[in-house]
Design a protein around this motif. Structure first.
Motif, PDB file in Angstrom:
ATOM      1  N   VAL A 151      17.316  34.236  28.426  1.00 16.04           N
ATOM      2  CA  VAL A 151      17.211  32.849  28.869  1.00 16.04           C
ATOM      3  C   VAL A 151      18.613  32.263  28.973  1.00 16.04           C
ATOM      4  O   VAL A 151      19.441  32.430  28.072  1.00 16.04           O
ATOM      5  N   VAL A 152      18.871  31.574  30.072  1.00 13.82           N
ATOM      6  CA  VAL A 152      20.093  30.783  30.237  1.00 13.82           C
ATOM      7  C   VAL A 152      19.661  29.334  30.409  1.00 13.82           C
ATOM      8  O   VAL A 152      18.891  29.025  31.331  1.00 13.82           O
ATOM      9  N   VAL A 153      20.110  28.454  29.519  1.00 12.10           N
ATOM     10  CA  VAL A 153      19.652  27.070  29.557  1.00 12.10           C
ATOM     11  C   VAL A 153      20.838  26.116  29.492  1.00 12.10           C
ATOM     12  O   VAL A 153      21.785  26.321  28.735  1.00 12.10           O
ATOM     13  N   SER A 154      20.785  25.110  30.335  1.00 10.83           N
ATOM     14  CA  SER A 154      21.731  23.989  30.272  1.00 10.83           C
ATOM     15  C   SER A 154      20.935  22.744  29.921  1.00 10.83           C
ATOM     16  O   SER A 154      19.933  22.437  30.579  1.00 10.83           O
ATOM     17  N   THR A 155      21.374  22.025  28.887  1.00 11.59           N
ATOM     18  CA  THR A 155      20.637  20.847  28.448  1.00 11.59           C
ATOM     19  C   THR A 155      21.343  19.570  28.909  1.00 11.59           C
ATOM     20  O   THR A 155      22.557  19.542  29.096  1.00 11.59           O
ATOM     21  N   TYR A 156      20.543  18.521  29.055  1.00  9.15           N
ATOM     22  CA  TYR A 156      21.030  17.191  29.404  1.00  9.15           C
ATOM     23  C   TYR A 156      20.414  16.253  28.360  1.00  9.15           C
ATOM     24  O   TYR A 156      19.314  15.746  28.549  1.00  9.15           O
ATOM     25  N   GLN A 157      21.112  16.064  27.234  1.00 12.30           N
ATOM     26  CA  GLN A 157      20.522  15.475  26.045  1.00 12.30           C
ATOM     27  C   GLN A 157      20.883  13.999  25.897  1.00 12.30           C
ATOM     28  O   GLN A 157      22.054  13.608  25.991  1.00 12.30           O
ATOM     29  N   SER A 158      19.852  13.206  25.613  1.00 12.28           N
ATOM     30  CA  SER A 158      20.035  11.753  25.512  1.00 12.28           C
ATOM     31  C   SER A 158      20.784  11.372  24.246  1.00 12.28           C
ATOM     32  O   SER A 158      20.850  12.132  23.278  1.00 12.28           O
ATOM     33  N   VAL A 159      21.312  10.148  24.253  1.00 12.48           N
ATOM     34  CA  VAL A 159      22.122   9.676  23.126  1.00 12.48           C
ATOM     35  C   VAL A 159      21.280   9.407  21.882  1.00 12.48           C
ATOM     36  O   VAL A 159      21.815   9.373  20.772  1.00 12.48           O
ATOM     37  N   SER A 160      19.961   9.235  22.036  1.00 10.37           N
ATOM     38  CA  SER A 160      19.130   9.022  20.853  1.00 10.37           C
ATOM     39  C   SER A 160      19.114  10.247  19.949  1.00 10.37           C
ATOM     40  O   SER A 160      18.801  10.140  18.763  1.00 10.37           O
ATOM     41  N   GLY A 161      19.491  11.404  20.495  1.00 13.62           N
ATOM     42  CA  GLY A 161      19.627  12.589  19.667  1.00 13.62           C
ATOM     43  C   GLY A 161      20.725  12.449  18.639  1.00 13.62           C
ATOM     44  O   GLY A 161      20.775  13.196  17.663  1.00 13.62           O
ATOM     45  N   ALA A 162      21.622  11.500  18.846  1.00  8.24           N
ATOM     46  CA  ALA A 162      22.699  11.214  17.889  1.00  8.24           C
ATOM     47  C   ALA A 162      22.371  10.009  17.022  1.00  8.24           C
ATOM     48  O   ALA A 162      23.254   9.493  16.326  1.00  8.24           O
ATOM     49  N   ILE A 197      29.194  14.624  28.552  1.00 14.56           N
ATOM     50  CA  ILE A 197      30.099  15.235  27.584  1.00 14.56           C
ATOM     51  C   ILE A 197      29.551  16.614  27.211  1.00 14.56           C
ATOM     52  O   ILE A 197      28.496  16.720  26.581  1.00 14.56           O
ATOM     53  N   PRO A 198      30.244  17.697  27.581  1.00 11.63           N
ATOM     54  CA  PRO A 198      29.735  19.051  27.295  1.00 11.63           C
ATOM     55  C   PRO A 198      30.068  19.485  25.870  1.00 11.63           C
ATOM     56  O   PRO A 198      30.713  20.512  25.629  1.00 11.63           O
ATOM     57  N   HIS A 199      29.585  18.695  24.909  1.00 12.26           N
ATOM     58  CA  HIS A 199      29.955  18.923  23.513  1.00 12.26           C
ATOM     59  C   HIS A 199      28.952  18.203  22.619  1.00 12.26           C
ATOM     60  O   HIS A 199      28.909  16.982  22.594  1.00 12.26           O
ATOM     61  N   ILE A 200      28.116  18.977  21.906  1.00  9.93           N
ATOM     62  CA  ILE A 200      27.190  18.416  20.925  1.00  9.93           C
ATOM     63  C   ILE A 200      27.322  19.231  19.654  1.00  9.93           C
ATOM     64  O   ILE A 200      27.199  20.456  19.669  1.00  9.93           O
ATOM     65  N   ASP A 201      27.583  18.552  18.546  1.00  8.26           N
ATOM     66  CA  ASP A 201      27.831  19.161  17.236  1.00  8.26           C
ATOM     67  C   ASP A 201      29.228  19.805  17.241  1.00  8.26           C
ATOM     68  O   ASP A 201      30.008  19.652  18.197  1.00  8.26           O
ATOM     69  N   THR A 232      24.319  25.892  27.219  1.00  6.61           N
ATOM     70  CA  THR A 232      25.379  24.900  27.335  1.00  6.61           C
ATOM     71  C   THR A 232      24.732  23.544  27.111  1.00  6.61           C
ATOM     72  O   THR A 232      23.844  23.152  27.887  1.00  6.61           O
ATOM     73  N   CYS A 233      25.119  22.851  26.056  1.00 12.52           N
ATOM     74  CA  CYS A 233      24.465  21.604  25.667  1.00 12.52           C
ATOM     75  C   CYS A 233      25.359  20.415  26.011  1.00 12.52           C
ATOM     76  O   CYS A 233      26.517  20.354  25.599  1.00 12.52           O
ATOM     77  N   VAL A 234      24.801  19.474  26.760  1.00 12.59           N
ATOM     78  CA  VAL A 234      25.567  18.365  27.327  1.00 12.59           C
ATOM     79  C   VAL A 234      24.916  17.044  26.938  1.00 12.59           C
ATOM     80  O   VAL A 234      23.699  16.876  27.064  1.00 12.59           O
ATOM     81  N   ARG A 235      25.730  16.096  26.478  1.00  9.64           N
ATOM     82  CA  ARG A 235      25.256  14.742  26.198  1.00  9.64           C
ATOM     83  C   ARG A 235      25.386  13.917  27.479  1.00  9.64           C
ATOM     84  O   ARG A 235      26.437  13.934  28.126  1.00  9.64           O
ATOM     85  N   VAL A 236      24.316  13.204  27.825  1.00  6.15           N
ATOM     86  CA  VAL A 236      24.302  12.419  29.059  1.00  6.15           C
ATOM     87  C   VAL A 236      23.965  10.962  28.746  1.00  6.15           C
ATOM     88  O   VAL A 236      23.376  10.659  27.707  1.00  6.15           O
ATOM     89  N   PRO A 237      24.316  10.029  29.630  1.00  9.23           N
ATOM     90  CA  PRO A 237      24.105   8.597  29.362  1.00  9.23           C
ATOM     91  C   PRO A 237      22.665   8.152  29.624  1.00  9.23           C
ATOM     92  O   PRO A 237      22.388   7.322  30.491  1.00  9.23           O
TER      93      PRO A 237
END
Length: 342
Positions: A151-162, A197-201, A232-237
């Motif tokens: 599996v190859v996955v790219s995430t687009y993760q909301s700010v509520s995850g933080a 932002i391609p940076h989570i944790d 690749t995990c990315v934070r998005v607005p």
């Protein structure tokens, strides 16, 4: 006679959502206690049509409490979960602290509810990372049919995850940019408003972030240790809702039509896959919903012999990614594993 439940971290985004979902799903609880740090004592939080006053975690007596849903961070879980478990209360922990410990079940009910049978070893059950939870719900039925190799996955993760601070930062930066205020990153390493932002944790020695490592390690523990996964995990607005672009390589052939039908029949999933403008689900549309949504199902032409698919996966990260998954675990516990005192 109902069950006695405690929610630890009840003032946070996920804790509040746990209370909402317990009420929405009419969890059979006679008593629900909302717990947090001493500084929050007396704060009121909603539980269905009623309100609960926050009690101090440090002073609460867990004897007689059946289930504790933890969402107060890893350090709190590390200190308090073993103590609560020793008092006879089953802990369902939303932090990452216990996830990879071999004697702690890591559970997504639609995927590996059978693994709950081992929970008495520690009296602790782990909730997976939010991005992992929605991914494995989508992968499980496909894996059962054609066996996933990679599996190859790219995430687009909301700010509520933080957490609350992440949501506040997006709101304040967006407002500040419109009125020409200075935008200063605090919670995130760079400006999040109108940016990604391609940076989570934290970063690890191999160049991946810990969030990316979690997705690979947790997927293998929950679904199959032989699955290779890179993320690749990315934070998005976006305030709420995680999205994922997923490419899957299988051991056996699978067609798009087969995949679509399999996913439609699978628990916890909704397929919205029309090949037209707007024929897919975005994070905005999934907020408040229990389901994980799958769209954009298509053949991956770079994988030979019809053994590759690409898809888009979206879910409310505060619900399926955290609070809902914990409540679903609690529901299985009371239905199959726990006995009430006489």
């Amino acid at each position: 006679m109902g069950w006695k439940v405690a929610v630890v971290g009840a003032t946070g985004q996920v804790g509040r959502e746990m209370l909402n979902i317990l009420a929405e799903r009419q969890f059979p609880a006679d008593t629900v206690a909302a717990l947090a740090s001493p500084k929050s004592i007396g704060t009121e939080v909603s539980y269905g049509e009623t309100t609960l006053k926050i009690q101090s975690l440090e002073d609460y007596d867990f004897r007689g409490t059946d289930i504790a849903l933890f969402s107060a961070g890893g350090s709190v879980s590390a200190k308090w979960a073993p103590k609560v478990a020793a008092a006879g209360c089953v802990v369902v922990d939303n932090s990452s602290h216990f996830r990879m410990e071999p004697d702690v079940p890591l559970i997504v009910p639609e995927v590996n509810a059978h693994a709950l049978g081992n929970f008495r070893k520690r009296n602790i059950i782990a909730n997976p990372n939010c991005s992992t939870a929605q991914l494995v719900v989508a992968l499980k039925p496909l894996h059962d049919f054609a066996k996933i190799r990679r599996v190859v996955v790219s995430t687009y993760q909301s700010v509520s995850g933080a957490g609350n601070k992440g949501m506040d930062e997006l709101f304040n930066q967006t407002r500040g940019l419109f009125v020409n205020d200075t935008v200063e990153p605090k919670k995130f390493p760079k400006q999040i408003a109108f940016n990604v932002i391609p940076h989570i944790d934290v970063f690890m020695d191999d160049g991946f972030t810990k969030e990316e490592w979690k997705m690979a390690a947790e997927t293998r523990k929950i679904l199959d240790p032989d699955i290779a996964l890179t993320a690749t995990c990315v934070r998005v607005p976006v305030f709420v809702g995680h999205s994922e672009a997923v490419n899957i390589e299988f051991e056996n052939p699978i067609t798009v039509d087969q995949a679509r039908e399999i996913l439609r029949e699978a628990p916890g999933l909704m397929v919205v896959d029309r090949r037209e403008d707007g024929g897919y689900i975005t994070p905005l549309e999934c907020v408040g919903d229990y389901a994980t949504f799958v769209s954009r199902i298509r053949r991956d032409p770079t994988v030979a012999d019809g053994k590759g698919l690409a898809l888009w996966c979206v879910s409310d990260n505060l619900r399926k990614g955290a609070a809902l998954n914990a409540v679903q675990i609690a529901e299985i516990l009371v239905a199959r594993h726990l006995k009430q005192a006489a």
